[in-house]
Design a protein around this motif. Structure first.
Motif, PDB file in Angstrom:
ATOM      1  N   VAL A 177      37.037  41.272  42.924  1.00 30.04           N
ATOM      2  CA  VAL A 177      36.284  42.061  41.939  1.00 30.04           C
ATOM      3  C   VAL A 177      34.799  41.792  42.069  1.00 30.04           C
ATOM      4  N   HIS A 178      34.462  40.529  42.221  1.00 34.59           N
ATOM      5  CA  HIS A 178      33.049  40.178  42.385  1.00 34.59           C
ATOM      6  C   HIS A 178      32.471  40.763  43.661  1.00 34.59           C
ATOM      7  N   ARG A 179      33.295  40.836  44.672  1.00 39.15           N
ATOM      8  CA  ARG A 179      32.842  41.389  45.946  1.00 39.15           C
ATOM      9  C   ARG A 179      32.512  42.868  45.802  1.00 39.15           C
ATOM     10  N   THR A 180      33.349  43.611  45.055  1.00 39.69           N
ATOM     11  CA  THR A 180      33.092  45.053  44.874  1.00 39.69           C
ATOM     12  C   THR A 180      31.805  45.295  44.098  1.00 39.69           C
ATOM     13  N   VAL A 181      31.625  44.486  43.038  1.00 45.07           N
ATOM     14  CA  VAL A 181      30.397  44.648  42.247  1.00 45.07           C
ATOM     15  C   VAL A 181      29.181  44.275  43.068  1.00 45.07           C
TER      16      VAL A 181
END
Length: 903
Positions: free
Chosen positions: A42-46
């Motif tokens: 999730v952090h990677r997508t953001v």
């Protein structure tokens, strides 16, 4: 030098932890068990989205302006971020989809898509399709709610005061479930004993219910249908009885009033009624004479008064039937029948036969009727209005009645047996007065053509004198050509010709037979030919006869305008081709008839316009050589002025001919012709030589060339000069409002001054000199007024426009870079131009985008077609090559096998 985009991207990915040293399998397994991997994803997508926004600043765009009004609300205003790239890609996708839809619809006819349920399902029958569609439609229209009574799944049940409102509950009973409606055959056919028993039980029950009602306040019992119907019948009978009773009361009152009506009449007449009571003479304040009359004390006076009132009643004028009760057909038939009777009597008188007994009886009965009318004091009645003859007003359908003019009517029935099958019906309602003719002199003195209750009864009697010689026939055949008209009128005096025409029109009334319209059409055409024929005779008829026939043509032209107009046009065409400059008296009569029959004030008329051109051609091109030419020209000038009496159009040939005539007949020649009108000097001198001792008026037959003596010639010259002076006076009065009045009549004034000189004045008659002085003074006055009223020509006539000024306006937010225009119209036009330019640029931009999408899609389709073609081409080449290889190998094998076989 700043780092490159690639280095910046790697650094950003490293900082966000997206890229870095690799993890061991043990760490990956541990992170997966603890959920760290999911959080990192999730952090990677953001992080990637943030990096994209950071490295592509043109992809996001905020509003350039803040909101106009800052509003503080519970929720903070979100900053609007636009994505031009995404929006552009969406627009391109939409355009591409539209292009694909358009390509799919190309070469297809019609744009209606049938989306009805089951339309394309061959397995469903038409009944099933209709049932399913009806079900779907009801489901779509039906709005379900919590309190839907038709919904079976609705929870709970509607109640009222604890009782169910359901139709299935025991509390409510349907009207059709009542016991009194369930009758068997035995109940329908009861015996007398059973009926009596039921009546006794019903009466007992009613008595008990009445007692219960009296004892307590209980609700009323529900009435059965039989009771309700009985109550309705009883009420109906009651209302009927009440109406009948009221009617009887009215009848009794009416009868009572009728019985007292004679007494009321006697009181009104001053006669005492028969009363058993005491005489009213004792009433105080009553007139003693009236009291004596009521007491019947003066019997002699009463009888005298009775006789007086009886005589007054007898002398009252009796009512007569009016003409309104008769239709046009009935009036025409009656007129024709009377003409038949008159013709039969005339023939019997000519043959010397005695009159029939029926006629003698009629003659003997007529005096009795007159005596009876005299006994009752009946007379002609009060004269309401004067006759048309007394007023001196004449109309084409309203001729004066003379001894030799029996019928002033228009049309009636034909009575000739040979012609009974050829008569006509017409819608002409304007000839009714013409048909109402055939009046005697005695009836002509009464109010003519009265209608309503005062209309006199039209009675036709045999006139005292019939025509000039007294033997004019009452019946004539309707001529269908001019030759037949000449045959019919061969032995008729010329003065009786109007009477003959009237009787023909009366006998062949269009209302009587369907063939009469065609007959009268040809008869009217023959009348047009006949007036020209009569005028051309050596001994011309009196103008009274010609005028009467022209008035008949005028009346017929209301019913047959096309045929009569074509007849006049035919004569005018013949005149134009054969004798345009040598008119005959018949031609002049025809031109006169045109002016009286057709409207000469029209701008263009199919008969009047050719007639005016014919007269203008003669006046403009004819060079008069004899006095009859000048008389003809004067007659045509008179007709032209009469034609232009209402429209007042200028006819230049009229003034030119008058001036030419005055110059040619002047005692001495003018030194110089004034004005610019074309002057034609006759070959032989026609100038006035000496003053005539007497004068005369110009006559119609002066238009015919004649051998005149010197004295008669001088009289005719003086008459022509006077006539031209009068025409000049009339022309000046007609055209005095024209702008060119000065240029037209200044030469005429110069000519009249020459005639007033000493050389000419001594050779003119006294009446001519007086007329010349009068016309000269009038023309001088009119010319002076025309010069005063004349205005110079101008291009425009309007008030001078003031110089436009602009009041300076103070602007609080003045901007020198902005253009301020005080003209609102110009400002609005500039705004409109700017908006048009902006819209035009936007439209061009949209068209370019569409063209770009079209080019892109076309190129893509072309590439796809090329790729498919190349693939197909390679497949076909490969197949051919494979087949060739197989054949080559087979050939080699066969070749090797044959070689081996030879060995």
């Amino acid at each position: 030098m700043p780092p490159s985009q690639l280095k910046r991207l790697k650094a950003s990915l490293r900082e966000q932890g997206i890229i870095g040293p690799q993890q061991s399998k043990k760490q990956k397994k541990h992170n997966a068990q603890n959920g760290v991997t999911k959080e990192k994803r999730v952090h990677r997508t953001v992080a990637l989205n943030g990096i994209r926004e950071q490295f592509n600043p043109f992809e996001f765009k905020a509003l350039s302006r803040k909101p106009k009004f800052e509003v503080t609300t519970e929720h903070a205003a979100k900053s609007v971020i636009r994505r031009p790239g995404v929006q552009k890609s969406q627009e391109e996708e939409m355009r591409r989809q539209a292009y694909l839809e358009e390509q799919q619809r190309r070469h297809k006819v019609g744009g209606i898509v049938d989306k009805r349920f089951g339309e394309n399902d061959p397995s469903m029958t038409p009944e099933e399709k209709m049932l399913e569609r009806f079900t779907r439609e009801k489901q779509l229209r039906h709005k379900r709610s919590t309190f839907d009574l038709e919904d079976e799944d609705t929870p709970g049940e509607l109640t009222h005061m604890g009782q169910s409102l359901s139709l299935d509950g025991p509390a409510l009973v349907d009207d059709f479930d009542e016991k009194d409606l369930e009758l068997s055959d035995a109940d329908d056919h009861l015996s007398d004993e059973e009926r009596q028993a039921r009546k006794r039980r019903r009466s007992e029950l009613e008595d008990e219910e009445d007692e219960e009602d009296d004892s307590g306040d209980r609700p009323e019992r529900k009435k059965s249908k039989q009771e309700v119907m009985k109550e309705l019948i009883a009420k109906s009978k009651l209302h009927k009885y009440e109406r009948q009773a009221a009617k009887d009361d009215d009848e009794d009152l009416r009868e009572q009033l009728d019985k007292e009506m004679p007494n009321i009449h006697e009181l009104l007449r001053g006669i005492a009624p028969k009363r058993p009571t005491a005489p009213p003479a004792d009433i105080p304040g009553m007139n003693p004479d009236r009291a004596a009359l009521l007491n019947r004390t003066d019997k002699v006076k009463f009888d005298k008064e009775y006789d007086l009132r009886l005589r007054q009643m007898a002398q009252d004028k009796r009512s007569k039937p009016t003409e309104k009760s008769k239709t046009e057909e009935q009036v025409a038939e009656e007129t024709a029948r009377k003409l038949q009777v008159l013709e039969a009597k005339r023939l019997r008188r000519m043959q010397g036969a005695p009159e029939s007994s029926d006629e003698e009886k009629e003659k003997g009965a007529e005096p009795d009727d007159e005596d009876e009318e005299d006994d009752f004091g009946l007379g002609d009645g009060i004269k309401i209005r004067p006759t048309m003859a007394e007023l001196g007003v004449e109309d084409e359908d309203d001729f004066l009645i003379d001894d030799d003019l029996v019928a002033s009517g228009s049309d009636a029935e034909s009575v000739d047996d040979s012609d009974n099958e050829k008569e006509n019906d017409s819608d002409d309602g304007e000839e009714d007065e013409f048909v109402k003719g055939l009046l005697t002199e005695e009836e002509a003195k009464r109010p003519e053509f009265l209608t309503g209750a005062n209309a006199p009864i039209q009675e036709v009697e045999e006139p005292a004198s019939n025509g000039i010689n007294g033997d004019l026939a009452y019946r004539f055949n309707c001529p269908q050509s001019h030759d037949e008209l000449l045959e019919i009128t061969e032995g008729v005096n010329i003065l009786d010709l109007p009477t003959v025409v009237q009787r023909i029109r009366a006998l062949y009334h269009p209302k009587l037979r369907s063939e009469n319209k065609g007959k009268l059409t040809k008869f009217s055409v023959s009348l047009v030919d006949h007036i020209s024929y009569l005028a051309n005779q050596e001994h011309g008829p009196p103008f009274v006869v010609l005028e009467s026939i022209i008035r008949h043509i005028h009346s017929l032209a209301k019913t047959f305008p096309v045929e009569i107009a074509n007849s006049f046009r035919r004569h005018l065409k013949e005149l134009d081709t054969s004798r345009a400059l040598s008119l005959t008296p018949g031609d002049l009569v025809l031109l006169t008839a045109v002016g009286t029959i057709f409207p000469t004030s029209d701008h263009f008329h199919q008969v009047v316009t050719p007639a005016v051109l014919t007269m203008g051609r003669y006046l403009g091109l004819k060079i008069p050589q004899i006095l009859s030419d000048f008389a003809t020209g004067a007659y045509l000038c008179t007709l032209c002025l009469q034609y232009q009496k209402l429209s007042k159009r200028y006819v230049p040939e009229v003034v030119n001919f008058i001036e030419n005539a005055l110059c040619a007949l002047a005692p001495t020649k003018l030194a110089e012709i004034p004005g610019y009108f074309p002057y034609h000097d006759p070959k032989s001198s026609l100038r006035i030589e000496s003053a005539p001792t007497s004068t005369r008026q110009l006559r119609f037959y002066d238009c015919v060339a004649q051998d005149l003596s010197e004295e008669e010639g001088e009289l005719l010259k003086a008459a022509i000069v006077e006539m031209n002076l009068r025409l000049l006076d009339s022309a000046a009065e007609t055209w005095k409002a024209k702008d060119a009045f000065t240029e037209v009549f200044v030469p005429a004034l110069e000519i009249m001054r020459h005639l007033s000189s000493k050389k000419c004045r001594s050779k003119l008659a006294e009446s001519t000199q007086k007329l010349l002085t009068k016309v000269s003074q009038k023309l001088t006055l009119l010319l002076s007024q025309a010069r005063l009223a004349r205005r110079p020509l101008e291009l425009h006539h309007h008030r001078p426009l003031a110089i436009k000024t602009s009041i300076p306006k103070f602007e609080e937010s003045f901007n020198p870079d902005r253009h301020y225009d005080p003209d609102k119209t110009r400002t609005e036009a500039a705004k409109l131009k700017k908006e048009h330019k902006r819209e035009k640029k936007g439209a061009i931009r949209e068209l370019r985008k569409d063209a770009k999408i079209l080019a892109t899609q076309s190129l893509r389709e072309k590439k796809e077609r090329d790729v498919a073609y190349e693939k197909k081409y390679k497949r076909l080449v490969a197949e051919i090559q494979g087949e060739e290889g197989r054949e080559a190998k087979a050939y080699e094998r066969e070749k090797d096998w044959r070689k081996k076989g030879k060995k």
